[in-house]
Design a protein around this motif. Structure first.
Motif, short mmCIF file in Angstrom:
data_model
loop_
_atom_site.label_atom_id
_atom_site.label_comp_id
_atom_site.label_asym_id
_atom_site.label_seq_id
_atom_site.Cartn_x
_atom_site.Cartn_y
_atom_site.Cartn_z
N MET A 1 1.05 -1.40 0.23
CA MET A 1 -0.09 -0.31 -0.32
C MET A 1 0.84 1.39 -0.16
O MET A 1 1.87 1.26 0.41
N PHE A 2 0.24 2.49 -0.54
CA PHE A 2 0.82 3.47 -1.16
C PHE A 2 0.24 4.70 -0.86
O PHE A 2 -0.69 4.51 -1.84
N GLN A 3 -0.15 5.33 -0.37
CA GLN A 3 -0.87 6.67 -0.49
C GLN A 3 -0.28 8.03 0.07
O GLN A 3 0.87 7.85 0.99
N PHE A 4 -0.26 9.01 -1.13
CA PHE A 4 0.33 10.35 -1.30
C PHE A 4 -0.43 11.29 -0.91
O PHE A 4 -2.10 11.18 -1.40
N THR A 5 0.00 12.68 0.63
CA THR A 5 -1.05 13.76 1.01
C THR A 5 -0.14 14.42 0.23
O THR A 5 1.02 14.81 1.26
N ALA A 6 -1.14 15.38 -0.30
CA ALA A 6 -0.40 16.70 -0.21
C ALA A 6 -0.61 18.15 0.71
O ALA A 6 -1.73 17.86 1.12
N LEU A 7 0.65 18.66 1.73
CA LEU A 7 -0.08 18.95 2.34
C LEU A 7 -0.03 20.89 1.83
O LEU A 7 -0.57 21.65 2.22
N SER A 8 1.14 20.72 1.35
CA SER A 8 1.31 22.06 0.60
C SER A 8 2.31 21.70 -1.03
O SER A 8 2.66 20.75 -1.29
N GLY A 9 2.12 22.89 -1.31
CA GLY A 9 2.81 23.20 -2.85
C GLY A 9 2.18 22.37 -3.90
O GLY A 9 2.36 21.63 -5.03
N ALA A 10 0.54 21.91 -3.56
CA ALA A 10 0.45 21.55 -5.04
C ALA A 10 -0.96 21.64 -5.43
O ALA A 10 -2.38 22.14 -5.26
N GLN A 11 -1.19 22.21 -7.06
CA GLN A 11 -1.61 23.42 -7.60
C GLN A 11 -2.17 24.94 -6.99
O GLN A 11 -2.93 25.14 -7.20
N SER A 12 -0.76 24.95 -6.24
CA SER A 12 -0.98 26.25 -5.42
C SER A 12 -0.10 27.32 -5.72
O SER A 12 1.22 27.08 -6.39
N THR A 13 0.08 28.34 -5.57
CA THR A 13 0.26 30.07 -5.63
C THR A 13 2.16 29.94 -5.00
O THR A 13 2.84 30.16 -5.81
#
Length: 948
Positions: A1-13
């Motif tokens: 199992m591998f899960q990825f969560t973007a807390l910051s810096g994803a489709q962001s200015t």
């Protein structure tokens, strides 16, 4: 199992980078602790929720966008400093200097306490209602402590990290770092856990630069194939920055010439140049280039009459670290210094004895990064003298955003003259107009071009553009001032509340967090009790925080119920507490065991026992200053300001602006003195920030040269198909950049054929902030048990560091019984009749296990199982050329990936690893022809695995 969560810096200015990687068994990894120039604690709210479950932390680059919040989290988030951290040595060194420069230059980096002085106040970071009272910022000593705790790693060396004491076991997780370019020590992380192979590559640069080597995607120097370790991962996490932008044609040489063209054009008119950049990472590339140009341009009058400055509060420390990290730089740096030293020794030996001293002085080789032309500016007084002096100059200053650092002070002076030029070296987002930084405003002017464009010519004859401005720029300066009595009371209330919560966390287990390693040796029952205690402790802290939030704001003491059994320690004249029917920490007396620690040779050596007299005086003065800021005591700010105004007796005299270039060359001892001076300028004690707006008439020209050292659209389109991941996760860029790169990858990976959509083998994800992506490998694995009869028949073959065998057998299911250790222990404790029988039935558990057995002789003839031989290994064409030459054949490379042997046999290696041999027809009578011998050498380099 591998899960990825973007807390910051994803489709962001925002360029701040924070990501969570989760694997089987509860393994959770935090990659980067980035921030931006707003220093908004709302960006850390989601990160704080994951801290108590983190296994370890990885840092990729020594920039604010990747580790700007690291020191803040270590100081203000409980348990964060207990999580192991891994990074390369340059990231640790330059990250330390970057944050020291940040906290000494930007008062707002300390962040603000909530307006109500309650930690649970949701309006704590609301721009409209927040207070201007600052939290206690990390000191220089604390920053050194945080970065000293990071475990350094080397490139291409697999490492099995250690997990935090509150994390699940890692179970064979392997971590490997590879060079990412962009910054010195920048890292591409390869994480292997079970069947998951994750490549985390954010902000990399394939091309070589003056100081920084290119990313290590390809094998060897000038290789055409992606490294086997980074090829075909189950998931590739890649940044989409510049996914829709092409790089300047001509590469590094054209980029350097464009920058020098702007500088020469400005200096020829008598103007000055300002280049804002970061304080440790990219500033080395710019300073090295300018030093080389001024060293080689002694005949250029424009350069000869101008001076170059490197302005940052951590300049000496940055250069000292660079001198000790040459092995992390491009190979050309090492070769250049080795060549200079050999030439110098030759020149000195050729001089006569009477001129030996003069020759030694003139030809003595300088240390690496001991600049003779680039002057260092570390203090504000020195910067003021340079700005007030007459004559052209080039200033490379921190920070890129223009919100803090010496770039802000230099911008105010240089912006007022039309002959000056401000060169932007990185693209800045202009979408968020509410929190627009100074650099965002300048970049918007650069793209709008409202007042026209001035065309200049570089030394190579190419046209370069400079933008006319003539507009009003609004600057907001942040200044740190003392608190008044009401604000000081609110600050003390907040600090007391924080101390109560920290104490409850430290005493909840009856021991300090430093003794947590002893808890790992307890038995199963004690571990289960500790889990119950942890859950209860977390709930207790939440209840305490809620009570403090909704109760009386001025009452910071906890009630007897909240204190629990700790009332025996926290209150006077209390000698008894009822522990009957209590659970967790309230069941026993709160005893804290302070274990005396040491190594195998005895007690640890205390450095404070061996201080010099002047160091001891400085430490005593610092201790006295800290004692004056004890909670509950009022400070006399006038006396403190008077103390700060007195110069230290060991303080160095300020160098003059026209000092010799050799003054910048200092020993390690003098560098440490400079750092001590920088630490002395730190402001201690409670304070707040006040903002002052300035409006200046911006007349200087604007120019842009891409010196970010990041991948572009072409490199992304070329490398992603060669890496060939099963899952592709795009982060780190704006929404437009991410969408453009995702569409390009769909076409490159075969999703659209002749206008019609076809099935795509690679899944592409473009998450937004907070989205969790399940990128697990699409493979099911089972554990199969081999029978002894089958194992005896196996014939293993060794290939490099692996043992390989082909197996032919029959699979069947067997019912197995096992008595678990936990059930056996419980069975021994029970002595009841029915309970004992029931426990015995629980202890003897049965399950079905797949077993692989040898095929019986009677069935083997009817099944006719035939296994084709398998060729295992990877043959390099360079090795084949060497073998053929040793055998007396001629072998030369013709074209890319083609080896021509005896002018008649061509050997080609495809991207998939397959080797193709082409040549004239083979005579069956002759066995010594070239074609047969080439095939024989190829087979000798591979292992042939057949059935046993």
């Amino acid at each position: 199992m591998f899960q990825f969560t973007a807390l910051s810096g994803a489709q962001s200015t925002s360029r701040a980078s924070q990501s969570i990687l989760e694997f089987d068994g509860g393994v959770k990894i935090l990659v980067d602790v980035g921030w931006d120039e707003r220093f908004d604690t709302r960006q850390l709210a989601e990160l704080e929720k994951h801290v108590s479950t983190l296994s370890f932390i990885l840092l990729t680059h020594a920039t604010i966008a990747h580790l700007g919040a690291y020191a803040h989290c270590c100081k203000h988030i409980p348990l964060f400093s207990q999580v192991p951290v891994y990074a390369t040595a340059p990231v640790i060194a330059f990250g330390r200097t970057t944050l020291q420069d940040l906290y000494s230059s930007a008062p707002a980096a300390a962040t603000f306490i909530p307006a109500s002085a309650s930690p649970d106040d949701q309006t704590a970071t609301d721009d409209a209602t927040r207070s201007n009272i600052l939290r206690e910022a990390p000191t220089f000593e604390e920053i050194n402590t945080y970065f000293s705790a990071i475990t350094p790693l080397k490139y291409s060396q697999p490492h099995q990290p250690a997990a935090s004491y509150f994390s699940a076991p890692l179970e064979g997780l392997t971590l490997t770092a590879y060079n990412a370019g962009h910054t010195l020590g920048g890292t591409i992380w390869h994480i292997h856990h079970g069947m998951e192979s994750i490549v985390y590559a954010v902000d990399w640069h394939q091309a070589r630069e003056n100081v920084i080597a290119g990313a290590a995607w390809f094998e060897g120097i000038g290789g055409s194939e992606v490294s086997e370790a980074l090829r075909k991962p189950t998931a590739l996490v890649c940044s989409s920055v510049n996914g829709d932008k092409a790089a300047i044609s001509g590469g590094k040489k054209a980029r350097d010439e464009a920058l020098l063209g702007h500088i020469r054009s400005c200096l020829s008119k008598g103007g000055s140049v300002l280049i804002p950049t970061d304080s440790s990472a990219r500033i080395l590339e710019l300073a090295w280039l300018l030093e080389k140009v001024w060293q080689e341009g002694s005949n250029d009058e424009n350069l000869k009459n101008a001076k170059v400055y490197m302005a940052t509060k951590s300049a000496h420390a940055t250069l000292r670290h660079a001198r000790s990290l040459l092995e992390w730089m491009d190979d050309s740096i090492v070769r250049e210094f080795e060549g200079d030293e050999e030439n110098t020794n030759t020149v000195v030996k050729g001089h006569k004895r009477g001129r030996s001293r003069q020759a030694n002085t003139a030809a003595k080789p300088s240390r690496p990064f001991e600049f003779r032309h680039v002057k260092i500016i570390e203090t504000e007084n020195r910067l003021d003298k340079v700005l007030k002096a007459e004559g052209p100059r080039v200033i490379v200053a921190s920070d890129l955003s223009g919100e803090w650092g010496y770039s802000r002070a230099a911008l105010e002076h240089i912006a007022r003259h039309g002959d000056n030029v401000v060169i932007l070296t990185e693209r800045v987002s202009t979408e968020n107009t509410k929190d627009m930084a100074t650099a965002s405003t300048l970049w918007r002017w650069q793209t709008e071009r409202l007042n026209g464009v001035a065309l200049e010519k570089s030394l190579a004859g190419d046209q370069i553009e400079q933008i006319h401005t003539g507009r009003e720029l609004v600057l907001r300066d942040a200044k740190r001032v003392a608190l008044d009595e009401a604000e000081l009371s609110k600050y003390q209330q907040y600090m007391a509340t924080q101390k109560q919560i920290r104490d409850s966390l430290l005493t909840s287990d009856g021991r300090q967090l430093a003794d947590a390693d002893e808890a790992m040796d307890d038995d199963d029952e004690s571990s289960s009790e500790s889990e119950d205690e942890e859950d209860e402790q977390q709930g207790r802290v939440l209840n305490i925080s809620a009570a403090l939030t909704h109760g009386n704001r001025n009452k910071v003491a906890l009630s007897d119920e909240d204190l629990g059994v700790s009332i025996l320690l926290r209150k006077k004249d209390v000698f008894d507490y009822d522990v009957r029917n209590k659970k967790g920490r309230n069941a026993v007396f709160p005893y804290t065991h302070s274990k005396k620690r040491g190594d195998e040779f005895g007690d640890f050596i205390k450095p404070e026992d061996f201080l010099r007299e002047e160091e001891r005086e400085a430490q005593e003065a610092m201790t006295e200053e800290k004692n004056n800021s004890v909670l509950g005591q009022k400070r006399k700010w006038s006396e403190d300001k008077t103390k700060q105004a007195k110069p230290h007796k060991k303080q160095r005299s300020e160098p003059a602006p026209d000092s010799a270039a050799g003054d910048n060359a200092s020993s390690d001892e003098s560098d440490s003195e400079v750092e001590a001076e920088g630490a002395g300028t730190e402001q201690h004690g409670p304070g707040k920030v006040i903002y002052e707006e300035k409006r200046i008439n911006f007349q200087a020209r604007l120019a842009f040269v891409d010196f970010a050292g990041l991948h572009d659209q072409r490199s992304l389109q070329m490398l992603i198909p060669l890496i060939n991941p099963k899952k592709l996760i795009l982060v780190g860029g704006s929404a437009s950049e991410t969408t453009a790169l995702a569409n390009d990858c769909k076409e490159l990976l075969g999703m659209k054929v002749d206008g019609a959509e076809s099935e795509l083998n690679v899944e592409i994800y473009s998450p937004q902030i907070g989205d969790m992506i399940d990128a697990s490998v699409d493979t099911n694995a089972w554990t199969v048990k081999l029978t002894r009869d089958l194992v005896k028949r196996l014939q293993w073959q060794n290939v490099r560091n692996m043992s390989i065998v082909t197996v032919s057998g029959q699979l069947r299911a067997e019912t197995m019984s096992v008595q678990t250790e936990e059930a056996r222990l419980k069975k021994m404790k029970l002595d009841g009749g029915s309970k004992k029988v029931e426990q015995e039935s629980e202890a003897n558990k049965s399950y079905v296990e797949p077993v692989l057995d040898a095929i019986p002789a009677s069935a083997a003839a009817s099944l006719r199982v035939v296994t084709q031989p398998i060729h295992v290994g990877d043959l390099r064409l360079a090795d084949l050329r060497r073998l053929m030459r040793e055998s007396g054949h001629s072998a030369v490379f013709r074209g890319e990936g083609t080896l021509l042997i005896d002018e008649m046999v061509a050997v080609r290696k495809l991207a998939s690893g397959r080797i193709v041999v082409e040549g004239p027809p083979v005579n069956p009578v002759m066995r010594n022809d070239s074609f047969t011998q080439v095939k024989q050498k190829i087979y000798d380099g591979l292992a042939v695995v057949a059935a046993g």
